[in-house]
Scaffold this motif. Structure first.
Motif, PDB file in Angstrom:
ATOM      1  N   TYR A 248      -5.070  -9.905  -7.606  1.00  0.00           N
ATOM      2  CA  TYR A 248      -3.976  -8.765  -7.003  1.00  0.00           C
ATOM      3  C   TYR A 248      -3.267  -9.294  -5.751  1.00  0.00           C
ATOM      4  O   TYR A 248      -1.838  -9.074  -5.726  1.00  0.00           O
ATOM      5  CB  TYR A 248      -4.704  -7.637  -6.527  1.00  0.00           C
ATOM      6  CG  TYR A 248      -5.581  -6.971  -7.551  1.00  0.00           C
ATOM      7  CD1 TYR A 248      -5.105  -6.686  -8.948  1.00  0.00           C
ATOM      8  CD2 TYR A 248      -6.705  -6.181  -7.183  1.00  0.00           C
ATOM      9  CE1 TYR A 248      -5.722  -6.173  -9.775  1.00  0.00           C
ATOM     10  CE2 TYR A 248      -7.450  -5.536  -8.189  1.00  0.00           C
ATOM     11  CZ  TYR A 248      -6.856  -5.711  -9.475  1.00  0.00           C
ATOM     12  OH  TYR A 248      -7.615  -5.065 -10.692  1.00  0.00           O
ATOM     13  N   PRO A 273      -1.194  -0.862 -10.849  1.00  0.00           N
ATOM     14  CA  PRO A 273      -1.529   0.018  -9.766  1.00  0.00           C
ATOM     15  C   PRO A 273      -2.323  -0.307  -8.837  1.00  0.00           C
ATOM     16  O   PRO A 273      -1.946  -0.139  -7.506  1.00  0.00           O
ATOM     17  CB  PRO A 273      -2.276   1.442 -10.582  1.00  0.00           C
ATOM     18  CG  PRO A 273      -1.620   1.431 -11.910  1.00  0.00           C
ATOM     19  CD  PRO A 273      -1.454  -0.148 -12.358  1.00  0.00           C
ATOM     20  N   HIS A 274      -3.430  -1.353  -9.266  1.00  0.00           N
ATOM     21  CA  HIS A 274      -4.200  -2.106  -8.093  1.00  0.00           C
ATOM     22  C   HIS A 274      -3.134  -3.070  -7.193  1.00  0.00           C
ATOM     23  O   HIS A 274      -3.326  -3.264  -6.075  1.00  0.00           O
ATOM     24  CB  HIS A 274      -4.972  -2.823  -8.649  1.00  0.00           C
ATOM     25  CG  HIS A 274      -6.160  -1.896  -9.481  1.00  0.00           C
ATOM     26  ND1 HIS A 274      -7.151  -1.254  -8.780  1.00  0.00           N
ATOM     27  CD2 HIS A 274      -6.235  -1.591 -11.112  1.00  0.00           C
ATOM     28  CE1 HIS A 274      -7.922  -0.342  -9.776  1.00  0.00           C
ATOM     29  NE2 HIS A 274      -7.421  -0.892 -10.799  1.00  0.00           N
ATOM     30  N   GLU A 276       0.207  -2.702  -6.856  1.00  0.00           N
ATOM     31  CA  GLU A 276       0.964  -2.033  -5.935  1.00  0.00           C
ATOM     32  C   GLU A 276       0.253  -1.323  -4.691  1.00  0.00           C
ATOM     33  O   GLU A 276       0.564  -1.104  -3.843  1.00  0.00           O
ATOM     34  CB  GLU A 276       1.416  -0.544  -6.743  1.00  0.00           C
ATOM     35  CG  GLU A 276       2.484  -1.029  -7.999  1.00  0.00           C
ATOM     36  CD  GLU A 276       2.947   0.145  -8.565  1.00  0.00           C
ATOM     37  OE1 GLU A 276       2.026   1.206  -8.757  1.00  0.00           O
ATOM     38  OE2 GLU A 276       3.969   0.210  -9.167  1.00  0.00           O
ATOM     39  N   HIS A 277      -1.302  -1.162  -4.826  1.00  0.00           N
ATOM     40  CA  HIS A 277      -1.993  -0.889  -3.582  1.00  0.00           C
ATOM     41  C   HIS A 277      -2.255  -1.773  -2.809  1.00  0.00           C
ATOM     42  O   HIS A 277      -1.886  -1.727  -1.612  1.00  0.00           O
ATOM     43  CB  HIS A 277      -3.378  -0.392  -4.234  1.00  0.00           C
ATOM     44  CG  HIS A 277      -4.207   0.085  -3.031  1.00  0.00           C
ATOM     45  ND1 HIS A 277      -4.328   1.198  -2.292  1.00  0.00           N
ATOM     46  CD2 HIS A 277      -5.157  -0.811  -2.488  1.00  0.00           C
ATOM     47  CE1 HIS A 277      -5.184   1.277  -1.471  1.00  0.00           C
ATOM     48  NE2 HIS A 277      -5.867   0.044  -1.440  1.00  0.00           N
ATOM     49  N   ARG A 278      -2.271  -3.004  -3.118  1.00  0.00           N
ATOM     50  CA  ARG A 278      -2.212  -4.151  -2.425  1.00  0.00           C
ATOM     51  C   ARG A 278      -0.843  -4.467  -1.663  1.00  0.00           C
ATOM     52  O   ARG A 278      -0.789  -4.806  -0.227  1.00  0.00           O
ATOM     53  CB  ARG A 278      -2.468  -5.530  -3.266  1.00  0.00           C
ATOM     54  CG  ARG A 278      -2.621  -6.947  -2.243  1.00  0.00           C
ATOM     55  CD  ARG A 278      -3.477  -6.644  -1.172  1.00  0.00           C
ATOM     56  NE  ARG A 278      -4.926  -6.283  -1.657  1.00  0.00           N
ATOM     57  CZ  ARG A 278      -5.753  -7.279  -2.090  1.00  0.00           C
ATOM     58  NH1 ARG A 278      -5.611  -8.470  -2.127  1.00  0.00           N
ATOM     59  NH2 ARG A 278      -7.094  -6.689  -2.355  1.00  0.00           N
ATOM     60  N   GLY A 280       1.337  -2.079  -0.881  1.00  0.00           N
ATOM     61  CA  GLY A 280       1.526  -1.050  -0.161  1.00  0.00           C
ATOM     62  C   GLY A 280       0.919  -1.241   1.215  1.00  0.00           C
ATOM     63  O   GLY A 280       1.384  -0.851   2.273  1.00  0.00           O
ATOM     64  N   ALA A 281      -0.154  -2.059   1.192  1.00  0.00           N
ATOM     65  CA  ALA A 281      -0.920  -2.416   2.501  1.00  0.00           C
ATOM     66  C   ALA A 281      -0.092  -3.597   3.181  1.00  0.00           C
ATOM     67  O   ALA A 281      -0.473  -3.357   4.340  1.00  0.00           O
ATOM     68  CB  ALA A 281      -2.357  -3.063   2.057  1.00  0.00           C
ATOM     69  N   ASP A 292       9.233  -4.742  -3.481  1.00  0.00           N
ATOM     70  CA  ASP A 292       7.731  -4.807  -4.286  1.00  0.00           C
ATOM     71  C   ASP A 292       8.483  -4.957  -5.785  1.00  0.00           C
ATOM     72  O   ASP A 292       9.091  -4.482  -6.342  1.00  0.00           O
ATOM     73  CB  ASP A 292       7.240  -3.578  -4.564  1.00  0.00           C
ATOM     74  CG  ASP A 292       6.406  -3.232  -2.965  1.00  0.00           C
ATOM     75  OD1 ASP A 292       6.422  -4.100  -2.073  1.00  0.00           O
ATOM     76  OD2 ASP A 292       5.896  -2.044  -2.756  1.00  0.00           O
TER      77      ASP A 292
END
Length: 351
Positions: A248, A273-274, A276-278, A280-281, A292
Motif C-alpha cells: 500500500y 480502498p486500502h 486510499e486509506h493510506r 488519506g493518512a 491522489d
C-alpha cells in the motif's frame, strides 16, 4: 507541477544507474531512449497534464490477459488529442517464485516457429525467493530467436541488473507490438520512487518543498520496509533503510508521478480502498499540486479473439504449461496493436 518536477529531476540524476557502467556511449543512449528516460521523453512527461500508470512485474514475459494493460494504454493515447504520458512502474523486487509472470524463464518463438524456453535462473526450493533485481543482467542471445527477440536480447545486455534487462526487453517487444510509439512511455523501476521518498525524508537539505519533505517523512514513518539480504532475498528493515515498502505504501508513492490514473484489473480495484486509506493518512502533509492516484479498471476484453495463437503454437503452449504471451503474439502477428483496437468503444479514461 513542483512535486512531479522534483521527482523527474531526481530520475535524470539517477538514470545512468540503470545502465551497465561498461556500456559504450551509443548503447547507453539507446538504452535510455528505449526506457523513455532520455531528455525528450522526460520533458514530455514533465509537461503532460496527466499520467497513465501501469505496474508490470520485471519479467521477460507478459502473459495473457496482462497483455491488455499496455495495449489499452496505447489505445487511449492514440485516441486523445493531447495524450497523457504512460509510466510503466516496474516492480523490480519480485522474486522467482512469481508464477503469474514466470521471470525465471523466457518463452519465445524460434525462427522454426517452435516455442522455445530460455531458462534465466533455477527455481529450486532454496533459491526461488531471490529477487530479480538482485541478479546480473542478461548476457545471452537465445538460440534461434526471431528478429524482434534478437533485438530485445541485445538491448537487454545493457541493463545494470536482470530487472533492468527485462525492462529493456519489454520495451523492444512492446514497440514491435505497436503498443508504444515515439517518446510517449517511460519504464521506471519502483525502486527509484522508494529511494526518492527515503532520501527526501532523511536529508532536509535535499528537499525543494517543505510539504514534500513532510509527506515523505510521514510515509516512511507509516511504511513497513524491506531490503535485499546477502542471499538475494528480501528481509524486513526500518522503512528509512528500505529498497521497497509494503504494497500500500509502494502504491502511495505514485502520487509523486503527477495527476495519474492507475491501470489495473478487478484485483487492483478490490484492494484500492486500502491504498486510499493510506493516502488519506498522508493528505494532511501533501503539497497543493499532489493529487491522489485513481484506479481505472481496464476493460475485460478477451484479446485472444483478436490475437490468438495458431493451432500449432496452442498445442505447444499446452504441452509446456504456459499461457500465450505478448512476445509470442508479436512473433506471430507483428505490430498487432497498431492495426487492431479492441478498446475503441471503451470510452475515455475515467477521472
Amino acid at each position: 507541477m513542483r512535486t512531479k518536477t522534483a521527482f523527474i529531476d531526481y530520475v535524470r540524476r539517477r538514470r545512468l544507474d540503470l545502465v551497465r557502467a561498461d556500456a559504450p556511449a551509443a548503447a547507453t543512449d539507446e538504452a535510455l531512449a528505449l526506457l523513455g528516460l532520455d531528455d525528450t521523453a522526460l520533458d514530455r512527461w514533465a509537461s503532460s497534464e496527466s499520467v497513465l500508470v501501469s505496474l508490470p512485474h520485471a519479467s521477460p514475459n507478459v502473459f495473457d490477459p496482462r497483455t491488455r494493460v499496455c495495449w489499452y494504454a496505447g489505445s487511449v493515447q492514440r485516441r486523445a488529442a493531447n495524450p497523457a504520458h504512460h509510466v510503466r512502474v516496474v516492480l523490480t523486487h519480485v522474486n522467482f517464485s512469481d508464477l503469474g509472470w514466470r521471470p525465471y524463464a523466457w518463452w519465445y518463438m524460434g525462427e522454426d516457429e517452435k516455442v522455445r524456453c530460455h531458462r534465466q535462473f533455477s527455481r529450486n526450493k532454496k533459491r526461488k525467493h531471490v529477487i530479480v533485481a538482485g541478479r546480473p543482467p542478461m548476457d545471452v542471445v537465445p538460440e534461434g530467436a526471431s528478429r524482434t527477440d534478437l533485438d530485445a536480447s541485445r538491448a537487454a545486455r545493457w541493463g545494470a541488473d536482470l530487472a533492468v534487462s527485462y525492462m529493456l526487453l519489454g520495451s523492444v517487444v512492446e514497440r514491435a507490438a505497436g503498443m508504444v510509439s515515439g517518446r510517449t512511455v517511460t519504464y521506471l523501476p519502483l525502486s527509484l520512487l522508494v529511494s526518492f521518498v527515503r532520501e527526501q525524508a532523511a536529508d532536509p537539505s535535499s528537499a525543494t518543498d517543505e510539504q514534500l519533505l513532510d509527506w515523505c517523512r510521514l510515509l516512511t514513518d507509516q511504511a513497513q520496509g524491506r531490503r535485499t539480504g546477502p542471499d538475494g532475498v528480501l528481509v524486513g528493515c526500518p522503512a528509512r533503510q528500505a529498497t521497497v515498502f509494503d504494497n500500500y505504501s509502494n502504491l502511495a508513492t505514485l502520487a509523486l508521478l503527477g495527476d495519474c490514473h492507475v491501470l489495473g484489473g478487478a484485483k487492483m480495484a478490490g484492494y484500492w480502498p486500502h491504498v486510499e486509506h493510506r493516502l488519506g493518512a498522508l493528505r494532511q502533509a501533501a503539497a497543493e499540486d499532489m493529487r491522489d492516484p485513481r484506479v481505472t479498471v481496464v476493460p475485460d476484453v478477451d484479446l485472444l479473439r483478436f490475437v490468438g495463437p495458431s493451432p500449432a503454437v496452442a498445442v505447444q503452449l499446452e504441452r509446456q504449461g504456459v499461457p500465450y504471451s505478448q512476445g509470442l503474439a508479436v512473433a506471430e502477428h507483428g505490430d498487432f496493436a497498431k492495426r487492431i483496437d479492441p478498446f475503441e468503444h471503451a470510452g475515455p479514461v475515467a477521472g
